[in-house]
Design an enzyme around this catalytic site. Structure first.
Site, PDB file in Angstrom:
ATOM      1  N   LYS A  42       0.968  -1.139   0.181  1.00 19.73           N
ATOM      2  CA  LYS A  42      -0.176   0.114   0.099  1.00 19.73           C
ATOM      3  C   LYS A  42       0.768   1.194   0.176  1.00 19.73           C
ATOM      4  CE  LYS A  42      -2.348   1.866   3.809  1.00 19.73           C
ATOM      5  NZ  LYS A  42      -2.240   3.129   3.945  1.00 19.73           N
ATOM      6  N   ASP A  69      -3.561   4.553  -2.040  1.00 17.70           N
ATOM      7  CA  ASP A  69      -4.354   4.805  -1.200  1.00 17.70           C
ATOM      8  C   ASP A  69      -4.401   6.405  -0.832  1.00 17.70           C
ATOM      9  OD1 ASP A  69      -6.132   4.992   1.093  1.00 17.70           O
ATOM     10  OD2 ASP A  69      -4.947   4.421   2.726  1.00 17.70           O
ATOM     11  N   LYS A  71      -7.429   8.358  -0.920  1.00 17.95           N
ATOM     12  CA  LYS A  71      -8.754   8.659  -0.652  1.00 17.95           C
ATOM     13  C   LYS A  71      -9.368   9.650  -1.544  1.00 17.95           C
ATOM     14  CE  LYS A  71      -8.250   6.773   4.135  1.00 17.95           C
ATOM     15  NZ  LYS A  71      -6.530   6.502   3.934  1.00 17.95           N
ATOM     16  N   ASP A  74     -13.448  14.769  -4.437  1.00 19.87           N
ATOM     17  CA  ASP A  74     -13.501  15.958  -5.236  1.00 19.87           C
ATOM     18  C   ASP A  74     -14.844  15.942  -5.926  1.00 19.87           C
ATOM     19  OD1 ASP A  74     -12.967  18.597  -6.170  1.00 19.87           O
ATOM     20  OD2 ASP A  74     -10.798  18.204  -5.964  1.00 19.87           O
ATOM     21  N   THR A 128     -11.404   5.340  10.637  1.00 24.07           N
ATOM     22  CA  THR A 128     -11.523   5.036  12.112  1.00 24.07           C
ATOM     23  C   THR A 128     -10.833   5.944  13.012  1.00 24.07           C
ATOM     24  OG1 THR A 128      -9.534   4.052  11.486  1.00 24.07           O
ATOM     25  CG2 THR A 128     -11.377   2.797  11.539  1.00 24.07           C
ATOM     26  N   ARG A 219       3.057  -1.241  10.910  1.00 22.31           N
ATOM     27  CA  ARG A 219       4.130  -1.019  11.785  1.00 22.31           C
ATOM     28  C   ARG A 219       4.614  -2.543  12.284  1.00 22.31           C
ATOM     29  NH1 ARG A 219       1.335   3.583  14.863  1.00 22.31           N
ATOM     30  NH2 ARG A 219      -0.349   2.633  13.702  1.00 22.31           N
TER      31      ARG A 219
HETATM   32  O1  C5P Z   1       0.954   0.551  11.040  1.00 22.13           O
HETATM   33  P1  C5P Z   1      -0.361   0.265  10.921  1.00 22.13           P
HETATM   34  O2  C5P Z   1      -0.469  -1.621  10.999  1.00 22.13           O
HETATM   35  O3  C5P Z   1      -1.225   0.562  12.131  1.00 22.13           O
HETATM   36  O4  C5P Z   1      -0.754   0.773   9.536  1.00 22.13           O
HETATM   37  C1  C5P Z   1      -2.128   0.689   9.167  1.00 22.13           C
HETATM   38  C2  C5P Z   1      -2.150   1.402   7.856  1.00 22.13           C
HETATM   39  O5  C5P Z   1      -3.646   1.372   7.449  1.00 22.13           O
HETATM   40  C3  C5P Z   1      -1.776   2.852   7.709  1.00 22.13           C
HETATM   41  O6  C5P Z   1      -1.154   3.042   6.458  1.00 22.13           O
HETATM   42  C4  C5P Z   1      -3.039   3.548   7.986  1.00 22.13           C
HETATM   43  O7  C5P Z   1      -2.986   5.010   7.468  1.00 22.13           O
HETATM   44  C5  C5P Z   1      -3.944   2.825   7.218  1.00 22.13           C
HETATM   45  N1  C5P Z   1      -5.506   3.163   7.568  1.00 22.13           N
HETATM   46  C6  C5P Z   1      -5.890   2.718   9.010  1.00 22.13           C
HETATM   47  N2  C5P Z   1      -7.266   2.987   9.389  1.00 22.13           N
HETATM   48  C7  C5P Z   1      -8.161   3.344   8.222  1.00 22.13           C
HETATM   49  C8  C5P Z   1      -7.441   3.543   6.981  1.00 22.13           C
HETATM   50  C9  C5P Z   1      -6.265   3.242   6.635  1.00 22.13           C
HETATM   51  O8  C5P Z   1      -5.011   2.384   9.826  1.00 22.13           O
HETATM   52  N3  C5P Z   1      -9.373   3.615   8.695  1.00 22.13           N
END
Ligand code: C5P
Length: 245
Positions: A42, A69, A71, A74, A128, A219
């Site tokens: 992603k 990603d 989003k 517009d 979220t 992460r």
């Molecule tokens: O590091 P982690 O596993 O928390 O990363 C989750 C990824 O998913 C990040 O790129 C975050 O921006 C994305 N994301 C999220 N919640 C959402 C939409 C996207 O955590 N509702």
């Protein structure tokens, strides 16, 4: 060379690495290290804004499939034009915001089809990071458990191929949307890994079992001492869930 994979639906679940890193060389080195433990990456706003289509080409040249990603949100004409621009890039799935409404989503789909692009359009519903008070502040009626399925249904009826959602929303969304829609879930934490700022989490196996098509993990892989091993452990967990499920 990576194996050819079909697009996951409700019957299987694939891992997507969220490439949330500040530096392109660091990101590409990490992908070279992880190599064949991973198929999907992603790319989000942070990296795309800095490195643009060049980064997409360099990731795709390494054999990875890209979930972009951005989003998009517009007026319909601008979103459709952006889809046309992106149709030149090696992107398999991309996000747009369901709050852009039915016309915007439909315009994106029409442009995708008329470009001959195969990119899957994935709608974001309620972020979220938003809670009921955020919805109030922007003038949207909650509660979130009602708003999410309503936006999801509108987005899919308007042409979205799937949704980004919390793993906790997968079961009701699958019931509503059936097995064809792609459900992509961040908020995934393997047992033992740090939760960080994610609030409503599931393990990879739990999310797969609930019916996620893809899990997005950042992460727990990016910050692992051995990212390749961390990716392998998640792939093994998904494979054993597939076998048992
Ligand atoms: O590091 P982690 O596993 O928390 O990363 C989750 C990824 O998913 C990040 O790129 C975050 O921006 C994305 N994301 C999220 N919640 C959402 C939409 C996207 O955590 N509702």
């Amino acid at each position: 060379m990576k194996s050819e994979m079909t697009m996951a639906t409700g019957n299987s679940c694939e891992l997507i690495l969220a490439l949330d890193l500040p530096d392109k060389i660091q990101a590409l080195n990490l992908l070279d290290r992880i190599d064949n433990e991973l198929t999907w990456v992603k790319v989000g706003l942070q990296m795309f804004t800095r490195w643009g289509p060049d980064l997409l080409n360099e990731v795709a040249d390494r054999g990875y499939k890209i979930f972009l990603d951005l989003k998009l949100h517009d007026i319909s004409n601008t979103v459709a034009s952006t889809i046309e621009s992106l149709s030149k890039c090696p992107v398999e799935m991309m996000t747009l915001h369901s709050l852009g409404g039915p016309e915007m989503i439909n315009a994106a789909k029409e442009m995708r089809n008329s470009c001959g692009s195969q990119v899957k359009l994935i709608a974001v519903t309620v972020l979220t990071s938003h809670d009921e008070s955020t919805l109030d502040a922007i003038g949207l009626n909650g509660p979130i458990p009602k708003r999410v399925p309503a936006l999801a249904e509108m987005a899919v009826a308007s042409g979205a191929d799937g949704l980004v959602c919390s793993p906790l929303e997968v079961v009701p969304l699958r019931e509503k949307l059936g097995s064809e829609s792609l459900l992509i879930t961040p908020g995934i934490r393997p047992i033992g890994s740090a939760v960080g700022d994610q609030k409503r989490i599931m393990t990879p196996a739990e999310a797969a079992c609930a019916g996620s098509s893809f899990i997005v993990v950042g992460r727990p892989i990016l910050q692992a001492q051995d990212p390749k091993n961390a990716a392998l452990a998640i792939q093994t967990e998904l494979a054993s869930q597939r076998k048992n499920g």
